[in-house]
Write a protein that holds these residues in place. Structure first.
Motif, PDB file in Angstrom:
ATOM      1  N   LEU A 252      46.271 -32.981  11.205  1.00  0.00           N
ATOM      2  CA  LEU A 252      47.062 -34.151  10.818  1.00  0.00           C
ATOM      3  C   LEU A 252      48.378 -34.196  11.584  1.00  0.00           C
ATOM      4  CD1 LEU A 252      46.472 -34.153   6.941  1.00  0.00           C
ATOM      5  CD2 LEU A 252      45.584 -35.805   8.600  1.00  0.00           C
TER       6      LEU A 252
ATOM      7  N   SER B  84      54.932 -35.842   5.589  1.00  0.00           N
ATOM      8  CA  SER B  84      53.786 -36.687   5.282  1.00  0.00           C
ATOM      9  C   SER B  84      52.539 -35.848   5.005  1.00  0.00           C
ATOM     10  CB  SER B  84      53.516 -37.660   6.435  1.00  0.00           C
ATOM     11  OG  SER B  84      52.349 -38.420   6.195  1.00  0.00           O
TER      12      SER B  84
ATOM     13  N   LYS C 252      52.751 -34.258   1.596  1.00  0.00           N
ATOM     14  CA  LYS C 252      52.452 -35.190   0.505  1.00  0.00           C
ATOM     15  C   LYS C 252      50.962 -35.499   0.418  1.00  0.00           C
ATOM     16  CE  LYS C 252      56.967 -37.491   0.353  1.00  0.00           C
ATOM     17  NZ  LYS C 252      57.704 -38.765   0.557  1.00  0.00           N
ATOM     18  N   GLN C 253      50.298 -35.591   1.565  1.00  0.00           N
ATOM     19  CA  GLN C 253      48.863 -35.901   1.572  1.00  0.00           C
ATOM     20  C   GLN C 253      48.015 -34.754   1.041  1.00  0.00           C
ATOM     21  OE1 GLN C 253      47.161 -37.821   5.161  1.00  0.00           O
ATOM     22  NE2 GLN C 253      49.266 -37.986   5.914  1.00  0.00           N
ATOM     23  N   THR C 254      48.421 -33.535   1.358  1.00  0.00           N
ATOM     24  CA  THR C 254      47.584 -32.374   1.044  1.00  0.00           C
ATOM     25  C   THR C 254      48.052 -31.559  -0.157  1.00  0.00           C
ATOM     26  OG1 THR C 254      48.871 -30.971   2.561  1.00  0.00           O
ATOM     27  CG2 THR C 254      46.958 -32.148   3.484  1.00  0.00           C
TER      28      THR C 254
END
Length: 256
Positions: free
Chosen positions: A13, A22, A25-27
């Protein structure tokens, strides 16, 4: 502990252009963990000796982060002995500064990446906490009693790190025991009294040794300072000259 595939997906990512924040926050993975995977993908083996207590001590891996954590520890940290030779490192961070709490947790995680970091809520603050057998190795200033009641001196290897990263130590000490305020004064101008406001940094600590470490490091980076007393006893370090405040703003800045 995250497996290698999870680590690879997080780094993929990053490679796609996402920021560390980012990806975190996604993972749901901390930025400190993601940052450490950029340096080393493979998981650490549990029980690996720390760099300071092996037969041939090695250098601290992330010296900049360590200098910041050293400042936090000297200001608002403590190390307590537990069972089976395990020690807890606790650093008190005020709830008013969530960014500071995150920065503290990241620095603790970087110092011992194979140990968990937790946040224990208390009245008005959170204790960033981690357990390891090696905290006294990393912070030999640990000892019985309050820091201002005993001598605090850096080991030569710590002083070398501070010499390389003076602003990080200053930022850690300031984040623990400092503040940036707007001071004011009045003066007569053409017969009229006018009020002037100006920013000022304060550092407050009862330990003569810790105040000296702070002021000596300020001097090393070109910041002018003055010592102030309370009740006739030394307590505060003040930075008020415009050029010095500008340096502090550029390298340290207000808490967040």
């Amino acid at each position: 502990m995250y497996d290698v595939e999870t680590r690879k997906r997080a780094l993929a990512l990053l490679a796609e252009g996402f920021s560390q924040n980012s990806v975190s926050k996604q993972t749901g993975i901390s930025r400190a963990a993601i940052r450490s995977w950029q340096r080393r993908l493979e998981p650490l083996n549990r029980g690996v000796p720390c760099p300071r207590c092996s037969e041939a001590p090695t250098a601290i891996e992330d010296t900049s982060s360590y200098a910041y954590l050293l400042g936090l520890y000297l200001g608002d940290g403590c190390i307590s002995a537990g069972k089976r030779g395990v020690y807890s490192l606790r650093i008190a961070c005020a709830d008013a500064w969530p960014g500071l709490i995150d920065a503290c947790a990241e620095a603790v995680q970087i110092a011992r990446p194979d140990n968990k970091v937790c946040r224990v809520a208390s009245a008005g603050c959170q204790y960033v906490t981690s357990f390891s057998k090696h905290w006294p190795c990393l912070f030999p200033q640990h000892g019985p009693g309050k820091k201002h009641d005993r001598r605090i001196a850096l080991e030569p290897w710590q002083q070398q790190i501070v010499d390389s990263h003076p602003w990080e130590l200053i930022r850690g000490l300031y984040h623990s025991d400092g503040c940036r305020i707007t001071n004011w004064a009045t003066r007569m101008v053409r017969g009229e009294r006018k009020r002037y406001e100006y920013p000022r940094y304060f550092f407050t600590n009862k330990s003569d040794d810790i105040r000296t470490l702070f002021s000596d490091t300020l001097t090393a980076v070109g910041v002018e300072w003055t010592a102030l007393t309370r009740g006739g006893k030394p307590l505060n370090i003040s930075v008020a000259r415009r050029a010095s405040v500008a340096l502090m703003d550029a390298h340290v800045g207000p808490k967040y």
